[in-house]
Design a protein around this motif. Structure first.
Motif, PDB file in Angstrom:
ATOM      1  N   SER A   1      -1.738   1.747   5.403  1.00 25.76           N
ATOM      2  CA  SER A   1      -1.572   3.255   5.922  1.00 25.76           C
ATOM      3  C   SER A   1      -2.837   3.895   5.945  1.00 25.76           C
ATOM      4  O   SER A   1      -3.757   3.769   5.262  1.00 25.76           O
ATOM      5  N   ALA A   2      -2.691   4.927   6.920  1.00 22.12           N
ATOM      6  CA  ALA A   2      -3.857   5.811   6.956  1.00 22.12           C
ATOM      7  C   ALA A   2      -4.338   6.400   5.594  1.00 22.12           C
ATOM      8  O   ALA A   2      -5.518   6.795   5.306  1.00 22.12           O
ATOM      9  N   SER A   3      -3.312   6.695   4.964  1.00 16.38           N
ATOM     10  CA  SER A   3      -3.478   7.523   3.708  1.00 16.38           C
ATOM     11  C   SER A   3      -3.995   6.721   2.650  1.00 16.38           C
ATOM     12  O   SER A   3      -4.884   6.983   1.945  1.00 16.38           O
ATOM     13  N   PHE A   4      -3.937   5.300   2.710  1.00 21.63           N
ATOM     14  CA  PHE A   4      -4.515   4.381   1.658  1.00 21.63           C
ATOM     15  C   PHE A   4      -6.042   4.229   2.127  1.00 21.63           C
ATOM     16  O   PHE A   4      -6.817   4.541   1.181  1.00 21.63           O
TER      17      PHE A   4
ATOM     18  N   LEU B   1       0.257  11.181 -13.386  1.00 16.61           N
ATOM     19  CA  LEU B   1       1.682  11.287 -13.285  1.00 16.61           C
ATOM     20  C   LEU B   1       1.981   9.867 -12.445  1.00 16.61           C
ATOM     21  O   LEU B   1       1.235   9.644 -11.206  1.00 16.61           O
ATOM     22  N   LEU B   2       2.796   8.802 -12.838  1.00 20.30           N
ATOM     23  CA  LEU B   2       2.897   7.563 -12.301  1.00 20.30           C
ATOM     24  C   LEU B   2       4.256   7.231 -11.736  1.00 20.30           C
ATOM     25  O   LEU B   2       5.177   7.757 -12.253  1.00 20.30           O
ATOM     26  N   GLY B   3       3.962   6.732 -10.498  1.00 16.24           N
ATOM     27  CA  GLY B   3       5.240   6.296  -9.741  1.00 16.24           C
ATOM     28  C   GLY B   3       5.946   7.582  -9.063  1.00 16.24           C
ATOM     29  O   GLY B   3       5.892   8.544  -9.243  1.00 16.24           O
ATOM     30  N   ALA B   4       7.238   7.268  -8.671  1.00 17.39           N
ATOM     31  CA  ALA B   4       8.042   8.125  -7.962  1.00 17.39           C
ATOM     32  C   ALA B   4       8.634   9.111  -8.937  1.00 17.39           C
ATOM     33  O   ALA B   4       8.885  10.358  -8.543  1.00 17.39           O
ATOM     34  N   THR B   5       8.766   8.708 -10.283  1.00 15.96           N
ATOM     35  CA  THR B   5       9.678   9.494 -11.209  1.00 15.96           C
ATOM     36  C   THR B   5       8.456  10.445 -11.875  1.00 15.96           C
ATOM     37  O   THR B   5       8.837  11.341 -12.797  1.00 15.96           O
TER      38      THR B   5
ATOM     39  N   ASP C   1       0.852  -1.067   0.083  1.00 16.33           N
ATOM     40  CA  ASP C   1       0.134  -0.026  -0.135  1.00 16.33           C
ATOM     41  C   ASP C   1       0.785   1.230  -0.031  1.00 16.33           C
ATOM     42  O   ASP C   1       0.322   2.319  -0.444  1.00 16.33           O
ATOM     43  N   THR C   2       2.114   1.166   0.252  1.00 12.10           N
ATOM     44  CA  THR C   2       3.083   2.430   0.141  1.00 12.10           C
ATOM     45  C   THR C   2       3.928   2.362  -0.931  1.00 12.10           C
ATOM     46  O   THR C   2       4.734   3.048  -1.123  1.00 12.10           O
ATOM     47  N   HIS C   3       3.775   1.358  -1.821  1.00  8.78           N
ATOM     48  CA  HIS C   3       4.503   1.424  -3.100  1.00  8.78           C
ATOM     49  C   HIS C   3       4.263   2.442  -4.002  1.00  8.78           C
ATOM     50  O   HIS C   3       3.062   2.829  -4.063  1.00  8.78           O
ATOM     51  N   PRO C   4       5.576   3.200  -4.359  1.00  9.88           N
ATOM     52  CA  PRO C   4       5.210   4.289  -4.910  1.00  9.88           C
ATOM     53  C   PRO C   4       4.376   4.695  -6.263  1.00  9.88           C
ATOM     54  O   PRO C   4       3.564   5.398  -6.397  1.00  9.88           O
TER      55      PRO C   4
END
Length: 168
Positions: free
Chosen positions: A107-110, A79-83, A48-51
């Motif tokens: 996670s709470a944000s999820f 816009l996808l991913g950390a990049t 759930d915290t995967h970029p």
């Protein structure tokens, strides 16, 4: 649980199924985003915290110019991913996650960005949960009134039991 959710989703529509660990995960995801196809990501536990998942839930859509010369057009891109890689975005795109855990912890944000449906419930409880979710989105005042009526019904039921005990 995944054992119930995935088959139910597959029966109700046309979905592409993948996992975060699959080699072709990003490619399949990009294809679904561009084509407006729904995708099921199975076994989201621990990811759930995967970029890529985080960026999907943020739904950062920007407008970009595509083409050249007279064929230029403004198109939405996600816009996808950390990049923050831009991927052509079709608004019909939908994403579903399944978990093998009975009581998954995310996670709470999820949790704040998804609707969680527990398929381990009975059919009646699941129906109630879905109606609650839809009602709350459609008209929150009706949901508040419904909850008040449930509390009142519970109090009246308790009062009825007390009166029956007194009579007996």
């Amino acid at each position: 649980p995944e054992g119930y959710a995935a088959p139910w989703f597959k029966k109700t529509g046309d979905f592409l199924v993948t996992t975060v660990e699959e080699d072709e995960f990003i490619l399949k995801l990009k294809q679904c985003i561009s084509a407006g196809t729904s995708i099921i990501i199975e076994g989201i536990d621990g990811f759930d915290t995967h970029p890529v998942i985080v960026s999907l839930l943020k739904r950062e859509v920007v407008t970009r110019t595509v083409g050249s010369g007279r064929r230029q057009a403004e198109k939405p891109h996600l816009l996808l991913g950390a990049t923050k890689e831009p991927v052509l975005y079709n608004p019909s795109f939908a994403i579903y996650f399944t978990s093998a855990e009975e009581s998954p912890v995310y996670s709470a944000s999820f949790y704040s960005k998804v609707n969680v449906i527990n398929f381990a419930l009975t059919l009646v409880a699941l129906e109630t949960q879905l109606i609650d979710t839809l009602t709350n989105k459609d008209d929150p005042t009706v949901e508040v009134k419904r909850k008040e009526l449930l509390v009142q019904q519970s109090e009246l039921h308790r009062e009825l039991e007390d009166l029956e005990d007194k009579i007996l």
